[in-house]
Design a protein around this motif. Structure first.
Motif, PDB file in Angstrom:
ATOM      1  N   TYR A  33      -0.742  -2.145  -6.671  1.00  0.00           N
ATOM      2  CA  TYR A  33      -1.964  -1.354  -6.483  1.00  0.00           C
ATOM      3  C   TYR A  33      -2.117  -0.851  -5.051  1.00  0.00           C
ATOM      4  CZ  TYR A  33      -3.342  -3.403 -10.950  1.00  0.00           C
ATOM      5  OH  TYR A  33      -3.395  -3.792 -12.267  1.00  0.00           O
ATOM      6  N   ILE A  34      -1.105  -1.069  -4.208  1.00  0.00           N
ATOM      7  CA  ILE A  34      -1.220  -0.698  -2.798  1.00  0.00           C
ATOM      8  C   ILE A  34      -0.211   0.375  -2.410  1.00  0.00           C
ATOM      9  CG2 ILE A  34      -1.121  -1.567  -0.427  1.00  0.00           C
ATOM     10  CD1 ILE A  34      -2.050  -4.297  -1.555  1.00  0.00           C
ATOM     11  N   GLY A  35       1.009   0.239  -2.866  1.00  0.00           N
ATOM     12  CA  GLY A  35       2.059   1.195  -2.517  1.00  0.00           C
ATOM     13  C   GLY A  35       3.416   0.605  -2.820  1.00  0.00           C
ATOM     14  N   LYS A  36       4.444   1.296  -2.403  1.00  0.00           N
ATOM     15  CA  LYS A  36       5.794   0.808  -2.700  1.00  0.00           C
ATOM     16  C   LYS A  36       6.065  -0.498  -1.955  1.00  0.00           C
ATOM     17  CE  LYS A  36       8.042   3.505   0.817  1.00  0.00           C
ATOM     18  NZ  LYS A  36       9.277   3.805   1.352  1.00  0.00           N
ATOM     19  N   PRO A  37       6.827  -1.393  -2.565  1.00  0.00           N
ATOM     20  CA  PRO A  37       7.177  -2.653  -1.886  1.00  0.00           C
ATOM     21  C   PRO A  37       7.884  -2.374  -0.557  1.00  0.00           C
ATOM     22  CG  PRO A  37       7.713  -2.782  -4.216  1.00  0.00           C
ATOM     23  CD  PRO A  37       7.350  -1.342  -3.931  1.00  0.00           C
ATOM     24  N   ALA A  38       7.599  -3.214   0.411  1.00  0.00           N
ATOM     25  CA  ALA A  38       8.129  -3.042   1.766  1.00  0.00           C
ATOM     26  C   ALA A  38       9.589  -3.464   1.865  1.00  0.00           C
ATOM     27  CB  ALA A  38       7.297  -3.855   2.753  1.00  0.00           C
ATOM     28  N   THR A  39      10.274  -2.842   2.797  1.00  0.00           N
ATOM     29  CA  THR A  39      11.632  -3.223   3.178  1.00  0.00           C
ATOM     30  C   THR A  39      11.549  -4.118   4.410  1.00  0.00           C
ATOM     31  OG1 THR A  39      11.885  -1.358   4.672  1.00  0.00           O
ATOM     32  CG2 THR A  39      12.511  -0.990   2.353  1.00  0.00           C
ATOM     33  N   LEU A  40      12.694  -4.655   4.812  1.00  0.00           N
ATOM     34  CA  LEU A  40      12.736  -5.443   6.048  1.00  0.00           C
ATOM     35  C   LEU A  40      12.279  -4.595   7.232  1.00  0.00           C
ATOM     36  CD1 LEU A  40      13.457  -7.941   7.724  1.00  0.00           C
ATOM     37  CD2 LEU A  40      15.841  -7.153   7.736  1.00  0.00           C
ATOM     38  N   ALA A  41      12.728  -3.356   7.293  1.00  0.00           N
ATOM     39  CA  ALA A  41      12.325  -2.459   8.391  1.00  0.00           C
ATOM     40  C   ALA A  41      10.816  -2.219   8.367  1.00  0.00           C
ATOM     41  CB  ALA A  41      13.082  -1.138   8.309  1.00  0.00           C
ATOM     42  N   ASP A  42      10.231  -2.085   7.171  1.00  0.00           N
ATOM     43  CA  ASP A  42       8.772  -1.904   7.055  1.00  0.00           C
ATOM     44  C   ASP A  42       8.037  -3.125   7.596  1.00  0.00           C
ATOM     45  OD1 ASP A  42       9.136   0.557   5.707  1.00  0.00           O
ATOM     46  OD2 ASP A  42       9.065  -0.410   3.731  1.00  0.00           O
ATOM     47  N   ALA A  43       8.498  -4.320   7.226  1.00  0.00           N
ATOM     48  CA  ALA A  43       7.848  -5.559   7.683  1.00  0.00           C
ATOM     49  C   ALA A  43       7.972  -5.717   9.202  1.00  0.00           C
ATOM     50  CB  ALA A  43       8.451  -6.760   6.959  1.00  0.00           C
ATOM     51  N   GLN A  44       9.142  -5.377   9.739  1.00  0.00           N
ATOM     52  CA  GLN A  44       9.328  -5.445  11.190  1.00  0.00           C
ATOM     53  C   GLN A  44       8.406  -4.457  11.899  1.00  0.00           C
ATOM     54  OE1 GLN A  44      13.584  -4.760  10.977  1.00  0.00           O
ATOM     55  NE2 GLN A  44      14.022  -6.876  11.594  1.00  0.00           N
ATOM     56  N   ALA A  45       8.268  -3.265  11.348  1.00  0.00           N
ATOM     57  CA  ALA A  45       7.382  -2.252  11.938  1.00  0.00           C
ATOM     58  C   ALA A  45       5.924  -2.695  11.871  1.00  0.00           C
ATOM     59  CB  ALA A  45       7.569  -0.914  11.228  1.00  0.00           C
ATOM     60  N   ARG A  46       5.549  -3.344  10.779  1.00  0.00           N
ATOM     61  CA  ARG A  46       4.177  -3.838  10.619  1.00  0.00           C
ATOM     62  C   ARG A  46       3.862  -4.866  11.708  1.00  0.00           C
ATOM     63  NH1 ARG A  46      -0.329  -2.439   7.541  1.00  0.00           N
ATOM     64  NH2 ARG A  46      -1.567  -4.255   7.076  1.00  0.00           N
ATOM     65  N   ILE A  47       4.776  -5.785  11.936  1.00  0.00           N
ATOM     66  CA  ILE A  47       4.555  -6.805  12.965  1.00  0.00           C
ATOM     67  C   ILE A  47       4.531  -6.168  14.353  1.00  0.00           C
ATOM     68  CG2 ILE A  47       5.580  -8.827  14.088  1.00  0.00           C
ATOM     69  CD1 ILE A  47       6.410  -9.747  11.250  1.00  0.00           C
ATOM     70  N   CYS A 130     -10.000   0.644  -3.340  1.00  0.00           N
ATOM     71  CA  CYS A 130      -8.959   0.034  -4.176  1.00  0.00           C
ATOM     72  C   CYS A 130      -8.700   0.911  -5.392  1.00  0.00           C
ATOM     73  CB  CYS A 130      -9.339  -1.377  -4.612  1.00  0.00           C
ATOM     74  SG  CYS A 130     -10.678  -1.462  -5.809  1.00  0.00           S
ATOM     75  N   ALA A 131      -7.500   0.772  -5.935  1.00  0.00           N
ATOM     76  CA  ALA A 131      -7.150   1.465  -7.172  1.00  0.00           C
ATOM     77  C   ALA A 131      -8.090   0.987  -8.285  1.00  0.00           C
ATOM     78  CB  ALA A 131      -5.702   1.188  -7.538  1.00  0.00           C
ATOM     79  N   LEU A 158       0.995   5.539  -6.121  1.00  0.00           N
ATOM     80  CA  LEU A 158       1.610   4.235  -6.296  1.00  0.00           C
ATOM     81  C   LEU A 158       2.966   4.413  -6.973  1.00  0.00           C
ATOM     82  CD1 LEU A 158      -1.520   2.337  -7.665  1.00  0.00           C
ATOM     83  CD2 LEU A 158      -0.668   2.367  -5.322  1.00  0.00           C
ATOM     84  N   PRO A 159       3.775   3.364  -7.017  1.00  0.00           N
ATOM     85  CA  PRO A 159       5.056   3.480  -7.732  1.00  0.00           C
ATOM     86  C   PRO A 159       4.875   3.925  -9.188  1.00  0.00           C
ATOM     87  CG  PRO A 159       5.047   1.502  -6.395  1.00  0.00           C
ATOM     88  CD  PRO A 159       3.656   2.078  -6.319  1.00  0.00           C
ATOM     89  N   SER A 160       3.739   3.582  -9.785  1.00  0.00           N
ATOM     90  CA  SER A 160       3.465   3.958 -11.180  1.00  0.00           C
ATOM     91  C   SER A 160       2.910   5.370 -11.320  1.00  0.00           C
ATOM     92  CB  SER A 160       2.481   2.960 -11.790  1.00  0.00           C
ATOM     93  OG  SER A 160       1.255   2.981 -11.072  1.00  0.00           O
ATOM     94  N   GLY A 161       2.585   6.030 -10.208  1.00  0.00           N
ATOM     95  CA  GLY A 161       2.030   7.388 -10.242  1.00  0.00           C
ATOM     96  C   GLY A 161       0.742   7.484  -9.448  1.00  0.00           C
ATOM     97  N   THR A 162       0.097   8.620  -9.545  1.00  0.00           N
ATOM     98  CA  THR A 162      -1.158   8.848  -8.821  1.00  0.00           C
ATOM     99  C   THR A 162      -2.307   8.179  -9.565  1.00  0.00           C
ATOM    100  OG1 THR A 162      -0.305  10.957  -8.040  1.00  0.00           O
ATOM    101  CG2 THR A 162      -2.654  10.632  -7.857  1.00  0.00           C
ATOM    102  N   THR A 163      -3.226   7.592  -8.798  1.00  0.00           N
ATOM    103  CA  THR A 163      -4.345   6.883  -9.405  1.00  0.00           C
ATOM    104  C   THR A 163      -5.651   7.203  -8.689  1.00  0.00           C
ATOM    105  OG1 THR A 163      -5.143   4.711 -10.113  1.00  0.00           O
ATOM    106  CG2 THR A 163      -4.085   4.807  -7.980  1.00  0.00           C
ATOM    107  N   ASP A 164      -6.731   7.058  -9.440  1.00  0.00           N
ATOM    108  CA  ASP A 164      -8.061   7.135  -8.860  1.00  0.00           C
ATOM    109  C   ASP A 164      -8.350   5.838  -8.116  1.00  0.00           C
ATOM    110  OD1 ASP A 164      -8.187   9.466 -10.352  1.00  0.00           O
ATOM    111  OD2 ASP A 164      -9.905   8.854 -11.564  1.00  0.00           O
ATOM    112  N   CYS A 165      -9.284   5.909  -7.173  1.00  0.00           N
ATOM    113  CA  CYS A 165      -9.709   4.725  -6.423  1.00  0.00           C
ATOM    114  C   CYS A 165     -11.224   4.611  -6.444  1.00  0.00           C
ATOM    115  CB  CYS A 165      -9.238   4.808  -4.970  1.00  0.00           C
ATOM    116  SG  CYS A 165      -7.476   4.617  -4.782  1.00  0.00           S
ATOM    117  N   PHE A 166     -11.690   3.390  -6.390  1.00  0.00           N
ATOM    118  CA  PHE A 166     -13.112   3.130  -6.180  1.00  0.00           C
ATOM    119  C   PHE A 166     -13.320   2.946  -4.684  1.00  0.00           C
ATOM    120  CE2 PHE A 166     -13.196   1.048 -10.557  1.00  0.00           C
ATOM    121  CZ  PHE A 166     -13.781   2.138 -11.163  1.00  0.00           C
ATOM    122  N   THR A 167     -14.452   3.411  -4.203  1.00  0.00           N
ATOM    123  CA  THR A 167     -14.838   3.166  -2.823  1.00  0.00           C
ATOM    124  C   THR A 167     -16.090   2.292  -2.837  1.00  0.00           C
ATOM    125  OG1 THR A 167     -15.432   4.167  -0.704  1.00  0.00           O
ATOM    126  CG2 THR A 167     -16.082   5.381  -2.659  1.00  0.00           C
TER     127      THR A 167
END
Length: 176
Positions: A33-47, A130-131, A158-167
């Motif tokens: 519900y957030i986005g594509k799963p992170a890679t090692l490079a994504d996790a390193q960039a996040r930190i 959130c989705a 999202l990996p499953s496609g475009t979704t509506d979100c609640f705010t």
């Protein structure tokens, strides 16, 4: 920013958190519900991003670790950012490793974060998004005292496609 709750330590992410950050951010279940799963490079960039000095500029994320006091393990993350400094509006977000779902940690961490940011910063309102299919997330927002304010159509991809979100939103006087 660092603070504690009964069971948790909320602190900045550290390089030593890499394995735990990668584990929960690469998990397809927690990413669905957030986005594509992170890679090692994504996790390193996040930190790396989380370790930069935080200036509190609009859109700049303050990324915090959720650490369990009992195990001394990172179990998730919190995020805060100013949406508008002039209008005293911010946004929060959260993510918890799947093995820690259903134990009240997300509520404990998020409610403490809400109180911290309302206390430390000149804020009148906090938002969260959130989705629509992320029932656990919007139920948590409601438990936190947030009110559903709208539906954003085709707002997130999202990996499953475009979704509506609640705010959702909560005002300072509603929780302080």
């Amino acid at each position: 920013m660092e603070f504690t709750t009964k069971r948790l330590i909320i602190r900045r992410l550290k390089v030593s958190d890499l394995e735990a950050v990668l584990a929960h951010r690469s998990d397809p279940y927690t990413s669905r519900y957030i986005g594509k799963p992170a890679t090692l490079a994504d996790a390193q960039a996040r930190i790396a991003q989380a370790q930069l000095p935080w200036a509190g500029k609009e859109g700049e994320r303050l990324i915090l670790a959720i650490e369990c006091k009992e195990s001394a393990k990172l179990i998730g993350e919190l995020m805060f950012k100013f949406v508008s400094v002039d209008h005293q509006c911010g946004e929060i977000g959260y993510r918890l490793a799947s093995q820690h779902h259903g134990k009240g940690y997300a509520f404990e961490a998020s409610s403490a974060l809400i109180k911290e940011v309302f206390t430390q910063f000149e804020l009148n309102k906090l938002n969260a998004i959130c989705a629509v299919d992320n029932i656990a997330s919007w139920k948590l927002m409601e438990k936190l005292g947030m009110k559903r304010e709208g539906r954003l159509r085709s707002y997130m991809t999202l990996p499953s496609g475009t979704t509506d979100c609640f705010t959702y939103g909560v005002l300072k006087h509603e929780v302080m």
